[in-house]
Design a protein around this motif. Structure first.
Motif, short mmCIF file in Angstrom:
data_model
loop_
_atom_site.label_atom_id
_atom_site.label_comp_id
_atom_site.label_asym_id
_atom_site.label_seq_id
_atom_site.Cartn_x
_atom_site.Cartn_y
_atom_site.Cartn_z
N LEU A 1 10.94 24.27 -6.91
CA LEU A 1 11.49 23.46 -8.01
C LEU A 1 11.71 22.03 -7.51
N TYR B 1 20.26 17.39 -10.43
CA TYR B 1 19.17 18.26 -10.02
C TYR B 1 19.47 19.72 -10.36
N ALA C 1 16.90 21.92 -12.49
CA ALA C 1 16.31 23.07 -11.79
C ALA C 1 16.66 24.37 -12.51
N ALA D 1 14.81 26.73 -4.84
CA ALA D 1 15.56 25.53 -5.20
C ALA D 1 15.61 24.59 -4.01
N THR E 1 22.13 27.25 -10.21
CA THR E 1 20.86 27.99 -10.24
C THR E 1 20.93 29.43 -9.73
#
Length: 503
Positions: free
Chosen positions: A172, A190, A194, A212, A234
């Protein structure tokens, strides 16, 4: 016999983990001569009908590289994947802002997948979360992995690729914590993109695994907070967090340089602890594993790279010429990663050809092996199976930045299916050989089949297209008697002691 003695005990049941072969992965970025002039050089005498250099293919096969990360790296954060598919004559030339070069887009996704198949490697595909985002990411997964009957999968079929590529592992973005990165983001920015990209990518193909972005290196001011924040967003959607780290011997201090793998070990432990903290915070059941998808020695080419003419095509960038001491550190780093095989599942030596690489090429000329080729090849070929947890006692030394550095850096891999046991060992001692005694009584009827040694009296010795003075030999003196393996490990040496059950 030397007074320096080290002991090691190996037991079949002292297991760290089954090794994920992807730990021996590598990386090809659209950077320098990695693609153009590296894996792809249509006018070369050894080019095949696709323009791929067959001499390079053979060397990559020798390394048995299981997975290759592509197409970046910093490059991916400004890359439009659509530029690299369809008829080559229609593809645009673009300014690559990451490396200040011109990208011709002659090679793209489909060509790279074709090359990867030729070298028996999977692809770890990175998506652009710098200038692009969720939409481009899901479309690329659809283009690559969906069988057909949708816009992007049918577009792939129209480009001559009926069967889906079935890419399993996806990154990602790349180094999104770095201010140098196109589209640099804060951890929260981010983490959110992500999270959303991961969701839709897995909606398109639920079988994929996602990596990630962790920190660009351990010295980033945001390290640890970055990992914790990104995984907070995430955790439910990704499978791995990435680590990147490069080392160099800028102070010309060999004792300190060879101890840098201890820093790598600490870095890995730190990231595991952060991942486990988020698991605990979320009351989660799954472990987030690690992808060390950029690691190597990188410092030799820094000054030369400042002289590159901007906007040239495939200039010789990041072309480190590795010496013998670099091979020793690479060996130590490989051993370090094997010690964490329970959580470190993917690793990519950055990179594979010409750019900070084990393989170098000359335009219209030969391909040749750098010093670091050998420890990488040995671990990849002989390090398949179960990573054992050795009990080691070794004399130690202190250096500028480290205390209690063991002279013996070692580990072992047991391949039960082949009934083989391999010991990987570096002797860090600058003057003396190290007498190794390794108790393997648990492995009945095993014999030494080979003791490979990489050694050289000149730490700064490099290889070239004309000459390979740094190359391994099989004249090591490892022997076994009554379940005890003994060997003299020469000063400053990389050793591979291979044992197998008597037939």
């Amino acid at each position: 016999m030397t007074n320096n003695k080290a002991k090691m005990i190996l037991e079949k049941d002292f297991k760290i983990s089954e090794i994920d072969n992807r730990i021996y992965g590598s990386f090809i970025e659209h950077l320098g001569r990695a693609v153009y002039g590296g894996i792809y050089e249509p006018g070369h005498p050894q080019a095949d009908e696709n323009g791929f250099r067959q001499d390079v293919i053979e060397m990559v096969k020798e390394l048995q590289v299981p997975i290759v990360r592509y197409p970046g790296g910093n490059f991916v954060s400004g890359y439009n994947w659509e530029d690299g598919v369809g008829p080559v004559e229609n593809r645009p030339r673009r300014l690559d802002l990451a490396w200040r070069t011109t990208e011709t887009n002659e090679m793209g996704t489909n060509e790279f997948m074709k090359w990867a198949k030729l070298v028996n490697a999977e692809v770890n595909m990175a998506v652009n979360l710098g200038t692009r985002g969720i939409d481009a990411a899901r479309n690329l997964v659809e283009y690559c992995n969906h069988p057909g009957g949708s816009y992007y999968s049918d577009l792939r079929i129209s480009h001559g690729y009926k069967e889906p590529h079935k890419i399993k592992t996806w990154c990602l973005g790349n180094e999104m914590d770095g201010p140098w990165q196109i589209g640099h983001k804060t951890a929260a920015e981010y983490g959110r993109i992500a999270q959303e990209a991961a969701k839709v990518m897995k909606w398109v193909d639920p079988t994929i695994e996602l990596v990630a972005c962790g920190s660009s290196n351990r010295n980033m001011p945001t390290f640890a907070d970055w990992e914790a924040t990104v995984l907070d967003y995430t955790y439910d959607h990704v499978d791995y967090i990435s680590l990147h780290q490069y080392y160099g011997n800028r102070d010309n201090d060999i004792a300190n340089y060879l101890a840098l793998s201890l820093e790598m070990d600490d870095f890995i432990r730190s990231v595991i602890s952060i991942a486990d903290y988020i698991k605990a915070k979320k009351r989660g059941k799954k472990n987030i594993n690690l992808s060390f998808d950029e690691w190597n020695v990188w410092y030799h080419s820094n000054e030369a790279d400042k002289l590159i003419e901007p906007w040239s095509i495939a200039p010789p960038q990041l072309e480190d010429h590795y010496n013998f001491e670099d091979a020793l550190l690479v060996g130590c780093m490989l051993i370090t990663m094997l010690k964490h095989a329970d959580r470190l599942k993917i690793a990519c030596l950055a990179q594979l050809v010409n750019v900070i690489a084990p393989i170098m090429t000359e335009e219209n000329g030969p391909a040749w092996k750098q010093t670091i080729f050998y420890p990488y090849m040995h671990t990849s070929v002989y390090g398949r199976g179960v990573s054992l947890n050795p009990i080691i006692s070794s004399p130690k030394y202190d250096s500028k930045d480290f205390t209690d550095v063991p002279y013996l850096e070692a580990t072992a891999v047991y391949n039960e299916e082949n009934e083989q046991l391999t010991i990987f060992a570096v002797n860090r001692h600058l003057q003396d050989s190290l007498h190794l005694e390794c108790d393997i009584r648990n492995f009945e009827d095993y014999e030494v089949i080979e003791h490979i040694v990489l050694e050289n009296d000149d730490l700064k010795q490099t290889n070239s297209a004309k000459d390979t003075p740094v190359a391994p030999h099989s004249n090591g003196n490892a022997a076994i008697d009554g379940g005890l393996v003994t060997a003299a490990l020469p000063k400053l040496s990389w050793n591979v002691i291979r044992l197998a059950k008597r037939k």
